[in-house]
Scaffold this active site. Structure first.
Site, PDB file in Angstrom:
ATOM      1  N   PHE A  90      17.898  15.203   4.408  1.00 30.39           N
ATOM      2  CA  PHE A  90      17.761  13.880   3.804  1.00 30.39           C
ATOM      3  C   PHE A  90      17.170  14.054   2.416  1.00 30.39           C
ATOM      4  O   PHE A  90      16.310  14.914   2.180  1.00 30.39           O
ATOM      5  CB  PHE A  90      16.861  12.996   4.665  1.00 30.39           C
ATOM      6  CG  PHE A  90      16.755  11.585   4.157  1.00 30.39           C
ATOM      7  CD1 PHE A  90      17.860  10.754   4.138  1.00 30.39           C
ATOM      8  CD2 PHE A  90      15.547  11.100   3.685  1.00 30.39           C
ATOM      9  CE1 PHE A  90      17.770   9.447   3.663  1.00 30.39           C
ATOM     10  CE2 PHE A  90      15.445   9.800   3.205  1.00 30.39           C
ATOM     11  CZ  PHE A  90      16.555   8.970   3.189  1.00 30.39           C
ATOM     12  N   TYR A 226     -16.024   3.913  -9.787  1.00 34.02           N
ATOM     13  CA  TYR A 226     -14.682   4.195 -10.292  1.00 34.02           C
ATOM     14  C   TYR A 226     -14.612   5.535 -11.021  1.00 34.02           C
ATOM     15  O   TYR A 226     -14.051   5.649 -12.109  1.00 34.02           O
ATOM     16  CB  TYR A 226     -14.186   3.046 -11.175  1.00 34.02           C
ATOM     17  CG  TYR A 226     -14.167   1.741 -10.411  1.00 34.02           C
ATOM     18  CD1 TYR A 226     -13.172   1.459  -9.497  1.00 34.02           C
ATOM     19  CD2 TYR A 226     -15.201   0.810 -10.575  1.00 34.02           C
ATOM     20  CE1 TYR A 226     -13.178   0.282  -8.768  1.00 34.02           C
ATOM     21  CE2 TYR A 226     -15.218  -0.373  -9.847  1.00 34.02           C
ATOM     22  CZ  TYR A 226     -14.208  -0.625  -8.943  1.00 34.02           C
ATOM     23  OH  TYR A 226     -14.228  -1.799  -8.208  1.00 34.02           O
ATOM     24  N   ARG A 236      -2.661   5.330   0.738  1.00 36.50           N
ATOM     25  CA  ARG A 236      -3.496   5.074   1.917  1.00 36.50           C
ATOM     26  C   ARG A 236      -2.741   4.258   2.970  1.00 36.50           C
ATOM     27  O   ARG A 236      -2.122   3.248   2.664  1.00 36.50           O
ATOM     28  CB  ARG A 236      -4.771   4.322   1.516  1.00 36.50           C
ATOM     29  CG  ARG A 236      -5.708   5.112   0.620  1.00 36.50           C
ATOM     30  CD  ARG A 236      -7.009   4.336   0.396  1.00 36.50           C
ATOM     31  NE  ARG A 236      -6.784   3.058  -0.263  1.00 36.50           N
ATOM     32  CZ  ARG A 236      -6.902   2.852  -1.573  1.00 36.50           C
ATOM     33  NH1 ARG A 236      -7.240   3.844  -2.374  1.00 36.50           N
ATOM     34  NH2 ARG A 236      -6.696   1.653  -2.088  1.00 36.50           N
TER      35      ARG A 236
END
Length: 388
Positions: A90, A226, A236
């Site tokens: 694939f 951050y 995630r």
């Protein structure tokens, strides 16, 4: 032969689910945290999936394609590098590397097992080769003995594309015990599914930690300011997918056991049909989850093969034309393609060309049917092939 209709064949539906999935979804809902950083479902799924596959470090992600892309990035794939993949697979196997800026080098496969040819891999290695990507076609693990030797001799890493191979074993070893990274898919048709999803298993903690950073935008788990440390993306998995996959995993082993009983019977029956050649089984792959029941229509051209697949579907079989060789897809040549022509690649990958024309596969839910249904499947295939 009798003209069996779809009413004669009632295969289990796919995906399968019951109150286990419902209860798990409610549990994920009521925990009040629906993303993995604050919840527990994805963490628990990673632990359970890793234990099942003999892996100490597992990372769940959004899709199987993202699993490949993330794993390749962790292994240093990027511009100026090459990744060796089977020509018969694939296209996600190649696109994951191409999207990182690497050049994909397709190589031939074995005409019996449909898995990547170690000899072709050895001949394709250059000083730019970064990763060898065997695809465990239809659930049968590729020749990892030969590939591990090539990797050790060349210093090139292996990434197993295990999208078809949940629960597979090679010479008694589970995929997580083979010493290399592996990527899985939980797309809707796979052996266990949450509609979409993927996972990467890692052989050591260091690779896992880099994978976690890169799958979470380069941000450490406990960061509140951050401080993104590396480049990455948001791969995630959400808590609802994790909850579903925990339920799916709980029934996987029993399903594999049943498919391993049905698969050899169906292959034997299909082999008795003139012109039908089932996928060969390597006995070293001693647990084969049989993601597909695959066979060739020997000597068929692509048009005839596709017509036969259409007729099998009309007769009630969940049949599909097999993958087109990746170099036969326009998308392959858009980015990260080798400096070759389509015909040059085709000339050195004759087995992939043959499979691209001749191969057919039946959905794995057929192998969850009763033993009598294996005989009915073979009868329908024989009838349709004879008429064609």
């Amino acid at each position: 032969m009798s003209d069996l209709s779809s009413s004669d064949l009632v295969f289990p539906e796919w995906p399968q689910y019951d109150d286990t999935e419902r209860d798990n979804l409610i549990r994920a809902l009521e925990q009040g945290q629906w993303w993995r950083i604050g919840g527990s479902e994805v963490d628990e799924f990673e632990r359970e999936f890793g234990e099942y596959h003999g892996a100490s470090h597992t990372l769940a992600v959004t899709t199987g394609t993202h699993a490949l892309e993330l794993a390749l990035q962790v292994l240093g794939v990027g511009p100026g590098t090459e990744v060796i993949v089977p020509a018969f697979t694939f296209i996600s196997s190649s696109q994951a590397a191409q999207r990182l800026g690497a050049v994909v080098v397709p190589v031939d496969v074995d005409l019996g097992t449909y898995n990547i040819s170690p000899e072709a891999v050895a001949n394709a290695i250059t000083d730019r080769t970064r990763v060898i990507m065997p695809v465990h076609m239809a659930g049968q693990i590729a020749d990892m003995d030969a590939l591990d030797k090539i990797a050790a001799d060349s210093g090139v890493a292996i990434l197993q594309d295990a999208a078809h191979a949940h629960g597979a074993r090679w010479r008694g070893k589970r995929i997580g015990e083979l010493g290399s990274m592996a990527a899985f898919s939980f797309q809707n048709g796979k052996l266990m599914t949450a509609g979409e999803g993927g996972a990467v298993i890692f052989p050591d903690r260091e690779l896992y930690e880099e994978g976690f950073l890169r799958h979470s935008c380069g941000r450490p788990r406990t960061d509140r300011h951050y401080l993104h440390r590396v480049s990455g993306s948001n791969f995630r998995m959400n808590e609802f997918s994790g909850a579903i996959l925990r339920a799916q995993l709980s029934r996987l082993d029993g399903q594999i056991t049943l498919r391993e009983q049905r698969g050899p019977l169906l292959a034997r029956l299909l082999a008795e049909i003139p012109g039908v050649v089932p996928q060969e089984i390597d006995p070293r792959a001693d647990r084969n989850p049989r993601y597909m029941a695959m066979f060739r229509l020997e000597g068929a051209d692509e048009t005839t093969r596709n017509e036969i697949v259409d007729r099998l579907v009309q007769r009630g079989l969940p049949a599909f034309s097999a993958f087109r060789a990746i170099h036969r897809c326009e998308a392959f040549w858009e980015i990260g393609a080798p400096d070759e022509t389509v015909e040059a690649v085709a000339e050195r990958t004759p087995n992939a060309e043959t499979l691209s024309r001749e191969a057919v596969w039946l959905h794995h839910r057929t192998l969850l049917g009763a033993e009598e249904q294996m005989h009915r499947i073979a009868e329908i295939v024989a009838d349709v092939v004879a008429r064609a």
